[in-house]
Enzyme design. Structure first.
Site: not given
Ligand code: DMJ
Length: 576
Positions: A136, A276, A369, A390, A473
Site C-alpha cells: 500500500e 490483481d 464489493e 476500477e 495501479t
Molecule cells: C487501489 O489502491 C489500487 O488500484 C489497488 O491496486 C487495488 N485497488 C485500490 C482501489 O480500489
C-alpha cells in the site's frame, strides 16, 4: 412544375448527400465535444469538492472522514484488516495530498501542484514509528512521489521550474531505503509489513499476498532509474522472479504465501483481491522497461487466466494446482481487468466483461464489493462500495481504444451515481451497504488518485496528447522513455521528447493504442520461429476451415478476432 426523372434525382442526391452527411457528422462531433467538456467540468468539481474538504478538515493527516468532517491517520491501517499494532504517536503523512499530486497537474492546476510540492518538501518525514503495509505504501506514497517528481521536472511544466530541487525524489529515495529491510528474507520475497523507523518488527508475520510481493517493480524500478541506485529495482525484480518460479505447472499462482519458506498458503486465486496488480505489473513493466522477460511471464500468466478463470465474460477463482473452479464470485476489484485487456489489444473480450460489470453497477447503483455469481446474490458481509476506481478505469481505457460514445454514457452514469449516492457536504463518503446506500465515514485517497482522475481523462484526455504514459495501479503516471527501455531506439521515443520540435517529432507508439499488443518471437523447436501474442487463440481446425465465426480464433500478431468467410475460411475478414 419542373419534372425531374429518376436519374436526375439520383444525381442531385449524390451531390447533396455528402454535404448533409458532413453537416450531421460535424454536428454530432460538436455535440459530443460539448458533452465531454460539460462532463469533465463536473468531474473537476467532484475532485475539488473532495480535495478542498480534505485540505480543510484533514490535511496533513492521511485521509478525510467526510461525515464528521475530521481525519484519520490511516496509512498504518491500510491492508490491516484486524487493525493490529497501530502506532501510538503517528500524525499522518499527508497521504491524500500525495495521492492528489498527479491529478492536480492533469487537471491543469499547476499552482496548487507547486504549493503541495513545496509543502511536502519542507514538512514530510518518514522517520515515524509506524508499521505500514509495504504494498500500500509503495503504490500510494512511493508511486505518488516518484510520479510527481517526474511531472515536476518535465520541461513542459514550467511553473515549478526554478523552485524545485528534486525534493520529492529525495523523499522517495528515503522511503525506498526504508523498504529495503523488508526484502531481507531467505527467499527474497518481502515481508508485507515494515516499521518505517525500526524496520521489520520482531515476530512479524511471514504471510503476504501475491500482489503484495509481485507489484513493486514499477515504482521501485522507476526509483532506481531516477536515483541511479540499483538496489530498489533489484529487490523488486528478485521478488518477482521468485514469485514467478512458484507458479504451478498450469502457470497459475495462489493468493497468499509465506515469505520465509516460499510455500503457498492459499492455493485458490483469481484476478481480484490479493492478485490483481501482479498481472497488471507484468504487462506494464514490459511496456515501461521493454524487457522480454516481463512479456514472457505476462503472456503465460494471461493465457492461464483466460483458460482457467474465464467463464464467458466472468472470471471465477480456481485452484492453482488443478485449475478447478473454487469460488464463483464477482468482486469490484476485478473490474480493472478489461482495462488491462485493452493494453494487450484484446478489445472484444474487454468489452464483453466491461458490459457485465456495468450491468451490475446499474443494478445496484454502484459496484458492490462481492457478488455471488452462482447464487446471483450479494455476499452477505461484503456489500460495501468504498469509492473504488476500477470500473471508471476500464471505461477510460476502452474509450481510448474504441472511441465508442457508449463509454462516455457509462462514464456519465458513474459520475451521476457518485454524486447522487456518495457526495456529502464534507466530501465523498464510501457506501457501507449498497442495498440501503447507508454511508461510511471514509473518503479513501484513491478516490482522488484514481476515481476522479480516470473519469476526468475519459472526458478530457488533453494531458495524454503526444505523450506516452502508463499508469501505476494507483493511477500515478510514469512516462515511457527510451532511456528506461530495453527495446525502443532513441529515434522511436526520444528521451528528451518534451523539447522535440513539432515538425521533427517522431511518431510514438501509445501504450493505449491498439497496436500495443506486443508480439514476441518464440523458438518453437522444429517449426522454427513462431510469432505469438497473449491474446492469440488458434482456429479450431488446423486447416483454418470453418462453419461459423466461432470456429475462428484470434490472430497472433494483431490480436484481432478472425471471422469465417463465405467460402468457409478463417481470416481477418472483419475489423473489430
Ligand atoms: C487501489 O489502491 C489500487 O488500484 C489497488 O491496486 C487495488 N485497488 C485500490 C482501489 O480500489
Amino acid at each position: 412544375m419542373l419534372r425531374l426523372n429518376t436519374g436526375t434525382w439520383l444525381l442531385i442526391f449524390l451531390l447533396v448527400s455528402p454535404t448533409i452527411f458532413n453537416i450531421s457528422v460535424c454536428e454530432r462531433d460538436s455535440r459530443s465535444a460539448v458533452k465531454k467538456r460539460r462532463m469533465s467540468e463536473k468531474v473537476r468539481k467532484m475532485f475539488y469538492h473532495a480535495y478542498e474538504n480534505y485540505m480543510t478538515y484533514a490535511f496533513p493527516h492521511d485521509e478525510l472522514k467526510p461525515l464528521t468532517k475530521t481525519f484519520t491517520d490511516s496509512l498504518s491501517e491500510l491492508g490491516n484488516l484486524k487493525l493490529e499494532h497501530l502506532p501510538q504517536e503517528y500524525n499522518g503523512s499527508a497521504l491524500t495530498l500525495i495521492e492528489s499530486l498527479s491529478s492536480l497537474l492533469i487537471m491543469g492546476n499547476n499552482t496548487e501542484f507547486e504549493k503541495a510540492v513545496l509543502w511536502l518538501s519542507e514538512n514530510l518525514t518518514f522517520d515515524v514509528d509506524a508499521r505500514i503495509n509495504l504494498f500500500e505504501c509503495n503504490i500510494r506514497v512511493l508511486g505518488g512521489l516518484v510520479s510527481a517528481h517526474i511531472l515536476a521536472t518535465d520541461s513542459t511544466n514550467r511553473s515549478v521550474q526554478g523552485i524545485y530541487k528534486n525534493q520529492l525524489l529525495i523523499l522517495a529515495e528515503d522511503l525506498g531505503q526504508r523498504f529495503l529491510p523488508a526484502f531481507d528474507t531467505p527467499t527474497g520475497l518481502p515481508y508485507a509489513w515494515i516499521n518505517l523507523k525500526y524496520g521489520v518488527m520482531e515476530n512479524e508475520t511471514t504471510e503476504t499476498s501475491t500482489s503484495g510481493c509481485g507489484s513493486l517493480i514499477l515504482e521501485m524500478g522507476a526509483l532506481s532509474r531516477l536515483t541511479g541506485d540499483p538496489r530498489f529495482e533489484s529487490a523488486a525484480l528478485r521478488a518477482l522472479r521468485k514469485l514467478w518460479s512458484m507458479r504451478s505447472s498450469l502457470n497459475l499462482l495462489g493468493t497468499t504465501l509465506d515469505v520465509a519458506s516460499g510455500e503457498w498458503i492459499e492455493y485458490s486465486s483469481g484476478i481480484g483481491a490479493g492478485v490483481d496488480s501482479f498481472y497488471e505489473y507484468l504487462i506494464k513493466a514490459h511496456i515501461l522497461f521493454g524487457r522480454d522477460e516481463f512479456w514472457r511471464m505476462f503472456q503465460s500468466a494471461y493465457l492461464a487466466v483466460q483458460k482457467y478463470f474465464r467463464h464467458g465474460p466472468w472470471y471465477h477463482e480456481a485452484d492453482m494446482r488443478t485449475g478447478k473452479a473454487t469460488y464463483w464470485q464477482l468482486t469490484s476489484l476485478q473490474a480493472f481487468w478489461p482495462g488491462l485487456q485493452v493494453l494487450v489489444g484484446d478489445i472484444a473480450a474487454a468489452n464483453s466483461s466491461h458490459r457485465e460489470f456495468f450491468y451490475v453497477w446499474e443494478k445496484f447503483g454502484v459496484l458492490p464489493e462481492r457478488y455471488l455469481l452462482d447464487h446471483q446474490m450479494l455476499h452477505p458481509t461484503e456489500k460495501y462500495y468504498p469509492l473504488r476506481p476500477e470500473l471508471a478505469e476500464s471505461t477510460f481505457y476502452l474509450y481510448q481504444a474504441t472511441k465508442d460514445p457508449w463509454y462516455i454514457e457509462v462514464g456519465k452514469s458513474i459520475v451521476d451515481s457518485l454524486n447522487l449516492y456518495t457526495k456529502v457536504e464534507g466530501g465523498f463518503a464510501s457506501i457501507k451497504d449498497v442495498t440501503t446506500m447507508q454511508l461510511e465515514d471514509h473518503q479513501h485517497s484513491f478516490f482522488l488518485a484514481e476515481t476522479c482522475k480516470y473519469l476526468y481523462l475519459l472526458f478530457d484526455d488533453s494531458f495524454l496528447v503526444d505523450r506516452n504514459y502508463i499508469f501505476t495501479t494507483e493511477g500515478h503516471p510514469l512516462p515511457v522513455v527510451s532511456a528506461w527501455h530495453e527495446r525502443l531506439p532513441e529515434t522511436y521515443i526520444p528521451s528528451n521528447w518534451t523539447s522535440v520540435k513539432p515538425e521533427k517529432k517522431t511518431k510514438r507508439a501509445s501504450a493505449m493504442s491498439l497496436q500495443v499488443c506486443p508480439a514476441t518471437t518464440l523458438n518453437s523447436g522444429q517449426n522454427g520461429q513462431q510469432v505469438e501474442s497473449a491474446c492469440h487463440i488458434p482456429d479450431t481446425r488446423g486447416n483454418h476451415r470453418c462453419l461459423t465465426d466461432d470456429d475462428c480464433g484470434v490472430e497472433s500478431t494483431t490480436c484481432r478476432r478472425r471471422s469465417c468467410s463465405m467460402a468457409g475460411y478463417c481470416g481477418l475478414w472483419l475489423f473489430i
